[in-house]
Structures are given as structure tokens and as C-alpha cells.
Design a protein around this motif. Structure first.
Motif, PDB file in Angstrom:
ATOM      1  N   GLU A  48       0.847  -1.186   0.000  1.00 15.14           N
ATOM      2  CA  GLU A  48       0.000   0.000   0.000  1.00 15.14           C
ATOM      3  C   GLU A  48       0.885   1.240   0.000  1.00 15.14           C
ATOM      4  O   GLU A  48       1.975   1.240   0.587  1.00 15.14           O
ATOM      5  N   ILE A  49       0.400   2.291  -0.646  1.00 15.85           N
ATOM      6  CA  ILE A  49       1.097   3.574  -0.662  1.00 15.85           C
ATOM      7  C   ILE A  49       0.423   4.500   0.343  1.00 15.85           C
ATOM      8  O   ILE A  49      -0.807   4.563   0.421  1.00 15.85           O
ATOM      9  N   CYS A  50       1.234   5.208   1.124  1.00 14.60           N
ATOM     10  CA  CYS A  50       0.681   6.142   2.106  1.00 14.60           C
ATOM     11  C   CYS A  50       1.677   7.258   2.363  1.00 14.60           C
ATOM     12  O   CYS A  50       2.854   6.997   2.653  1.00 14.60           O
ATOM     13  N   ASP A  51       1.198   8.499   2.245  1.00 14.97           N
ATOM     14  CA  ASP A  51       2.009   9.658   2.585  1.00 14.97           C
ATOM     15  C   ASP A  51       1.790   9.956   4.064  1.00 14.97           C
ATOM     16  O   ASP A  51       0.729  10.436   4.468  1.00 14.97           O
ATOM     17  N   LEU A  52       2.773   9.644   4.882  1.00 12.10           N
ATOM     18  CA  LEU A  52       2.635   9.772   6.329  1.00 12.10           C
ATOM     19  C   LEU A  52       2.577  11.222   6.797  1.00 12.10           C
ATOM     20  O   LEU A  52       2.311  11.479   7.975  1.00 12.10           O
ATOM     21  N   ARG A  53       2.807  12.154   5.893  1.00 10.94           N
ATOM     22  CA  ARG A  53       2.638  13.571   6.242  1.00 10.94           C
ATOM     23  C   ARG A  53       1.177  13.981   6.210  1.00 10.94           C
ATOM     24  O   ARG A  53       0.829  15.087   6.637  1.00 10.94           O
ATOM     25  N   PHE A  74       6.669   0.121  12.810  1.00 11.61           N
ATOM     26  CA  PHE A  74       6.719   1.456  12.208  1.00 11.61           C
ATOM     27  C   PHE A  74       8.187   1.830  12.066  1.00 11.61           C
ATOM     28  O   PHE A  74       8.842   2.230  13.019  1.00 11.61           O
ATOM     29  N   VAL A  75       8.696   1.684  10.853  1.00 10.85           N
ATOM     30  CA  VAL A  75      10.111   1.895  10.584  1.00 10.85           C
ATOM     31  C   VAL A  75      10.342   3.146   9.749  1.00 10.85           C
ATOM     32  O   VAL A  75      11.470   3.591   9.568  1.00 10.85           O
ATOM     33  N   ALA A  76       9.277   3.748   9.258  1.00  7.87           N
ATOM     34  CA  ALA A  76       9.405   4.919   8.401  1.00  7.87           C
ATOM     35  C   ALA A  76      10.064   6.067   9.149  1.00  7.87           C
ATOM     36  O   ALA A  76       9.829   6.274  10.339  1.00  7.87           O
ATOM     37  N   GLY A  77      10.872   6.821   8.430  1.00  6.01           N
ATOM     38  CA  GLY A  77      11.501   7.991   9.030  1.00  6.01           C
ATOM     39  C   GLY A  77      12.231   8.791   7.975  1.00  6.01           C
ATOM     40  O   GLY A  77      12.709   8.233   6.989  1.00  6.01           O
ATOM     41  N   VAL A  78      12.280  10.092   8.183  1.00 10.85           N
ATOM     42  CA  VAL A  78      13.041  10.952   7.283  1.00 10.85           C
ATOM     43  C   VAL A  78      14.152  11.612   8.088  1.00 10.85           C
ATOM     44  O   VAL A  78      13.986  11.915   9.272  1.00 10.85           O
ATOM     45  N   PRO A  79      15.313  11.832   7.467  1.00  5.95           N
ATOM     46  CA  PRO A  79      16.470  12.377   8.182  1.00  5.95           C
ATOM     47  C   PRO A  79      16.369  13.880   8.382  1.00  5.95           C
ATOM     48  O   PRO A  79      15.476  14.547   7.845  1.00  5.95           O
ATOM     49  N   GLY A  94       3.088  11.101  12.333  1.00  4.20           N
ATOM     50  CA  GLY A  94       2.682   9.957  11.529  1.00  4.20           C
ATOM     51  C   GLY A  94       2.737   8.672  12.329  1.00  4.20           C
ATOM     52  O   GLY A  94       1.834   7.830  12.246  1.00  4.20           O
ATOM     53  N   MET A  95       3.806   8.517  13.115  1.00  2.76           N
ATOM     54  CA  MET A  95       3.926   7.338  13.978  1.00  2.76           C
ATOM     55  C   MET A  95       2.795   7.309  14.988  1.00  2.76           C
ATOM     56  O   MET A  95       2.160   6.264  15.209  1.00  2.76           O
ATOM     57  N   ARG A  96       2.508   8.448  15.602  1.00  2.00           N
ATOM     58  CA  ARG A  96       1.463   8.523  16.625  1.00  2.00           C
ATOM     59  C   ARG A  96       0.100   8.125  16.044  1.00  2.00           C
ATOM     60  O   ARG A  96      -0.623   7.305  16.617  1.00  2.00           O
ATOM     61  N   LEU A  97      -0.238   8.715  14.904  1.00  2.00           N
ATOM     62  CA  LEU A  97      -1.540   8.446  14.306  1.00  2.00           C
ATOM     63  C   LEU A  97      -1.646   7.004  13.832  1.00  2.00           C
ATOM     64  O   LEU A  97      -2.698   6.369  13.957  1.00  2.00           O
ATOM     65  N   PHE A  98      -0.559   6.473  13.291  1.00  5.51           N
ATOM     66  CA  PHE A  98      -0.594   5.094  12.805  1.00  5.51           C
ATOM     67  C   PHE A  98      -0.697   4.118  13.971  1.00  5.51           C
ATOM     68  O   PHE A  98      -1.478   3.158  13.934  1.00  5.51           O
ATOM     69  N   ILE A 165       9.018   9.085  23.952  1.00  6.65           N
ATOM     70  CA  ILE A 165       8.174   9.493  25.078  1.00  6.65           C
ATOM     71  C   ILE A 165       6.728   9.093  24.825  1.00  6.65           C
ATOM     72  O   ILE A 165       6.044   8.560  25.711  1.00  6.65           O
ATOM     73  N   PHE A 166       6.239   9.341  23.604  1.00  2.71           N
ATOM     74  CA  PHE A 166       4.855   8.990  23.300  1.00  2.71           C
ATOM     75  C   PHE A 166       4.635   7.490  23.420  1.00  2.71           C
ATOM     76  O   PHE A 166       3.622   7.029  23.975  1.00  2.71           O
ATOM     77  N   ALA A 167       5.569   6.699  22.902  1.00  6.61           N
ATOM     78  CA  ALA A 167       5.429   5.242  22.979  1.00  6.61           C
ATOM     79  C   ALA A 167       5.371   4.774  24.426  1.00  6.61           C
ATOM     80  O   ALA A 167       4.571   3.893  24.785  1.00  6.61           O
TER      81      ALA A 167
END
Length: 261
Positions: A48-53, A74-79, A94-98, A165-167
Motif C-alpha cells: 500500500e502507498i501512504c504519505d505519512l505527512r 513502524f520503521v518509516a523515518g526521514v532524516p 505519523g507514527m502517533r496516528l498510525f 516518550i509517546f510510545a
């Protein structure tokens, strides 16, 4: 093939650690949903394609993938070389919402594992500083918070501190209501396609010093087994933890010089 196939969502499956994790689970016989910003060829049962922004894109994806999942990685991340708004939108919001959106879709006994970073070192001292960010639940609020911050502070570190912290805050409630564990994995410098971005944002000399201290950078093969472990039954009593996978580089930074042998 595994005798008991699991159903695992891997977000950020297009390259690097995410692609390696998705491939690992797929080759073991698990049903893998590979999620990424762009179409890819990572081995998976479904892509699936998803723009996490985009929170609407996340909600739309979660609304069509169904339930009975065993784990979310959840491994997605931008530098830090990316725009600050994008770094926070993907790595934190994006991590929080997912993660929160996946909770009702996970089976009891399931797990959420987010890849954070040793760049989050010092998160314990920034809890108060990040109060506004941790209260933000939409893109506008995150952007408004960032505009009040010191631009010299690395936004990548901020994003990963907030993720940890959120996790940790999510973990008790996720366990009590859904029977789902929530943990984070914090790699040190890892040989992936975005390593050069980290060299640009953090300084190649800094990463070279890390490499010289412990002998090499990590590979995806060093990180994926820890993600695997935290999604499985062998870690069934591990919850709300951040696991460093850094070859031991951070340890003497937090407790003092290493013992000489």
C-alpha cells in the motif's frame, strides 16, 4: 514457512531497515503488508502507498486494511536534511496516528514496535520542553509548535525523542485496553541508503568517530532481529521500553568511561 503465519504491517518498507524487516517476515512465511510513500518491490503479500505527512491518508489506509493483525513495525523515518515540518510529521505525528489507529486492528497479544534512534539521547531531560509537541495531534499544531523552537536544535533528535516518550506513555493504556505491547528500538548509525543524509545533518566526523569507537556501523541484519523479537511471544512481558541497538556506543556516554581491560 512458519507453522503459524502472523499478519504484520511494516510501515516504511521501501528501503533500509523497513525493507529488510518486511523481507525477513515475508521469507519466514508471515503475511506482510508493506507500506511506503512510493511503489516498491519489497517482498510482501500486499503493498500500500501512504504519505505519512497526511493524516487523511493514514486514516484512509487504516480504514481499508481490516483487522486481526499481529504486529505493527513502524520503521518509516526521514532524516534531518528534510524540511523540519516533514521530519516531525513523519517521525512523530505519523507514527502517533498510525500506532493509535492500529490498536483496534491488532489482536490481543499483539505488538507495536517503532524504530527510534540513539539520536534521541537525552529525551529524559526534554520531557517538559516537548510538552507542546506531545499535546499536538494534527499537522498544524505540530508546525505551530516547531515555529516556536530554537532552529539550531536538531529536529531529527526532537522527532525521535517525542516518539520514544509517546510510545512509553501509550504502552500502559495499550496493554490495559487492547492487550497490545508498545516498544521502541533505537539503532545507532546504520548502513542504509540514508546514511549519507545523516552524515550531512549530524556531521560525517561524528559518525566516523562512532564507527571508530565500536569498529563498524550497524547493518540492517543487526537491527531486524530485535524488531522481530519485540513483535513476538518471547518478549510478551516487555512493554514501554526503548531498546538501544548500537553496539554499546551510548553506554559509556550515560554512565561514565568504559572499564579498561
Amino acid at each position: 514457512m512458519s507453522s503459524q503465519q502472523r499478519r504484520i504491517v511494516v510501515v516504511g518498507a521501501g528501503s533500509g531497515i523497513g525493507a529488510a524487516a518486511a523481507t525477513h517476515f515475508h521469507e519466514r512465511g508471515d503475511h506482510v503488508l508493506a507500506v511506503d510513500l512510493r511503489p516498491g518491490d519489497t517482498p510482501a503479500a500486499r503493498r500500500e502507498i501512504c504519505d505519512l505527512r497526511d493524516p487523511a491518508a493514514i486514516a484512509g489506509l487504516l480504514g481499508r486494511i481490516g483487522g486481526d493483525w499481529d504486529a505493527l513495525a513502524f520503521v518509516a523515518g526521514v532524516p534531518g536534511t528534510a524540511p523540519a515540518d516533514d521530519v516531525l510529521a513523519v517521525n512523530y505525528l505519523g507514527m502517533r496516528l498510525f500506532a493509535t489507529g492500529m490498536l483496534p486492528l491488532l489482536r490481543q497479544g499483539g505488538a507495536i514496535v517503532t524504530v527510534a534512534s540513539v539520536a534521541a539521547l537525552g529525551w529524559q531531560q526534554r520531557i517538559d520542553d516537548l510538552t507542546g509537541l506531545l499535546a499536538a495531534t494534527d499537522v498544524a499544531a505540530v508546525r505551530n509548535w516547531q515555529q516556536t523552537q530554537d532552529p539550531a536544535y536538531p529536529v531529527y533528535s526532537t522527532s525521535k525523542q517525542a516518539a520514544i516518550i509517546f510510545a512509553k506513555r501509550l504502552a500502559p493504556s495499550a496493554w490495559q485496553k487492547y492487550g497490545v505491547r508498545v516498544n521502541t528500538v533505537s539503532p545507532g548509525p546504520t548502513d542504509t541508503p540514508i546514511l549519507t543524509d545523516f552524515e550531512a545533518s549530524m556531521g560525517k566526523d561524528v559518525l566516523d568517530a562512532v564507527k571508530a569507537t565500536i569498529g563498524r556501523h550497524a547493518t540492517v541484519a543487526d537491527i531486524v532481529p530485535v524488531i522481530d523479537f519485540l513483535t513476538g511471544s518471547g518478549s510478551r512481558w516487555i512493554n514501554g521500553q526503548d531498546v538501544h541497538v548500537d553496539g554499546g556506543f551510548v553506554a559509556p556516554m550515560t554512565v561514565g568511561p568504559a572499564v579498561e581491560l
